[in-house]
Write a protein that holds these residues in place. Structure first.
Motif, mmCIF file in Angstrom:
data_model
loop_
_atom_site.group_PDB
_atom_site.id
_atom_site.type_symbol
_atom_site.label_atom_id
_atom_site.label_comp_id
_atom_site.label_asym_id
_atom_site.label_seq_id
_atom_site.Cartn_x
_atom_site.Cartn_y
_atom_site.Cartn_z
ATOM 1 N N VAL A 39 66.714 47.695 44.902
ATOM 2 C CA VAL A 39 67.589 47.958 43.773
ATOM 3 C C VAL A 39 68.627 48.988 44.201
ATOM 4 C CG1 VAL A 39 65.993 49.711 42.879
ATOM 5 C CG2 VAL A 39 67.715 48.739 41.367
ATOM 6 N N ALA A 50 65.616 45.048 40.304
ATOM 7 C CA ALA A 50 66.221 45.901 39.275
ATOM 8 C C ALA A 50 65.384 45.914 38.001
ATOM 9 C CB ALA A 50 67.639 45.429 38.973
ATOM 10 N N LEU A 86 72.137 48.985 37.616
ATOM 11 C CA LEU A 86 70.977 48.760 38.473
ATOM 12 C C LEU A 86 71.065 47.318 38.940
ATOM 13 C CD1 LEU A 86 70.137 51.254 36.745
ATOM 14 C CD2 LEU A 86 67.788 50.417 36.850
ATOM 15 N N LEU A 91 71.565 51.624 42.792
ATOM 16 C CA LEU A 91 72.060 52.362 41.630
ATOM 17 C C LEU A 91 73.539 52.669 41.856
ATOM 18 C CD1 LEU A 91 69.105 54.909 41.295
ATOM 19 C CD2 LEU A 91 69.258 52.579 40.405
ATOM 20 N N VAL A 99 63.180 55.251 43.913
ATOM 21 C CA VAL A 99 63.439 53.876 44.340
ATOM 22 C C VAL A 99 62.482 53.446 45.446
ATOM 23 C CG1 VAL A 99 65.122 52.389 45.487
ATOM 24 C CG2 VAL A 99 65.852 53.876 43.619
ATOM 25 N N ALA A 147 71.963 58.802 38.383
ATOM 26 C CA ALA A 147 71.602 58.005 39.553
ATOM 27 C C ALA A 147 70.878 58.845 40.599
ATOM 28 C CB ALA A 147 72.857 57.373 40.154
#
Length: 285
Positions: free
Chosen positions: A99, A28, A23, A101, A94, A87
């Motif tokens: 961030v 994050a 991350l 992944l 998100v 993910a």
């Protein structure tokens, strides 16, 4: 095989099934703090903890090690779910968070020896691209390494490693056991893997209410069987009734979720006698 076996140091061997998810980005840490069940904000650079992700009903989707490399980089060490798959599950949450992944293409290996530099919750970067974790507990020294030269395969050593996980109360969660159990039912307080104080995260209300109202009625128990057990929803039974379910096995060892006041004698699973064993401590991080 007894989990009290006294093992000497062994060469590194590959740990199949383990994968790494990164991350990365300025959000994050905030994203992980809002999604995962342990207090990510309590970590300093170079530290790691046991952590997990829950359903809104407080059931464990995945249990993993969470490493803080720096203020914008976390790594998840996933033993039972592929990083790419995890993910995709996380990505839908998100939204506008900054961030990224990213599945890390690297190998994970292990050995039954003391870490070179890592200790307890402090991991060590022993060379560029290679991270060492201390997986030792009361059952003896263990070292896990992320990256570096891929280690050779050793099925017997992998089986012993998983047995050591179970003996320390670290449940392994195959697909059939995802979203089935609360952190308390898996006794994850022994690993310090969840927080009831840090604030909101999916499932937090269930976890906190269970904790503060004293409603914990089930937990993990370790058994040694007279012969190897099959994995997956096998029933632990006493003299006259079923008392719980086995969630993971390794050879003759098994972890089961049972009532906290469950009997400890005259137990069996599918006709195979079970002996109640004490769980090792020292794997909390």
């Amino acid at each position: 095989m007894s989990h009290n076996r006294n093992d000497s140091a062994t060469p590194d061997f590959a740990l199949p099934g383990h994968s790494i998810l990164a991350l990365q980005g300025i959000d994050a840490l905030a994203f992980a703090q809002a999604q995962f069940m342990n207090d990510v904000a309590a970590l300093a650079d170079g530290q790691w903890q046991w952590n997990g992700w829950l359903t809104p009903k407080g059931r464990v989707i995945a249990l993993f090690g969470l490493l803080r490399l720096d203020a914008q980089t976390l790594w998840l060490l996933l033993p039972d779910v592929a990083a790419a798959e995890f993910a995709l599950l996380l990505q839908r949450y998100v939204f506008r968070s900054k961030v990224v992944l990213k599945s890390i293409d690297t190998k994970v290996s292990a050995s039954f020896c003391a870490p070179l530099q890592a200790k307890n919750a402090v991991f060590a970067i022993i060379k560029e691209g290679q991270i060492e974790l201390d997986m030792s507990g009361k059952g003896g020294p263990r070292r896990l390494t992320i990256g570096g030269v891929p280690a050779g395969e050793d099925e017997e050593a992998v089986a012993r490693w998983i047995q050591a996980d179970l003996a320390h109360g670290l449940p392994r969660l195959p697909d059939s056991q995802r979203e089935q159990w609360t952190p308390q039912q898996l006794s994850l307080d022994r690993l310090r893997a969840f927080s009831v104080k840090k604030g909101c995260y999916p499932g937090q209300e269930i976890v906190a209410r269970t904790h503060f109202l004293g409603q914990v009625k089930r937990g993990l128990s370790l058994y040694e069987a007279a012969s190897n057990l099959a994995a997956g929803n096998e029933v632990v039974a006493g003299a006259d009734r079923s008392i719980g379910k086995i969630i993971c096995t390794a050879g003759t060892l098994a972890l089961a979720v049972v009532p906290l006041d469950a009997p400890t004698e005259e137990l069996h699973c599918a006709g195979i006698a079970l002996k109640t064993m004490p769980l090792f401590g020292g794997l909390d991080r």
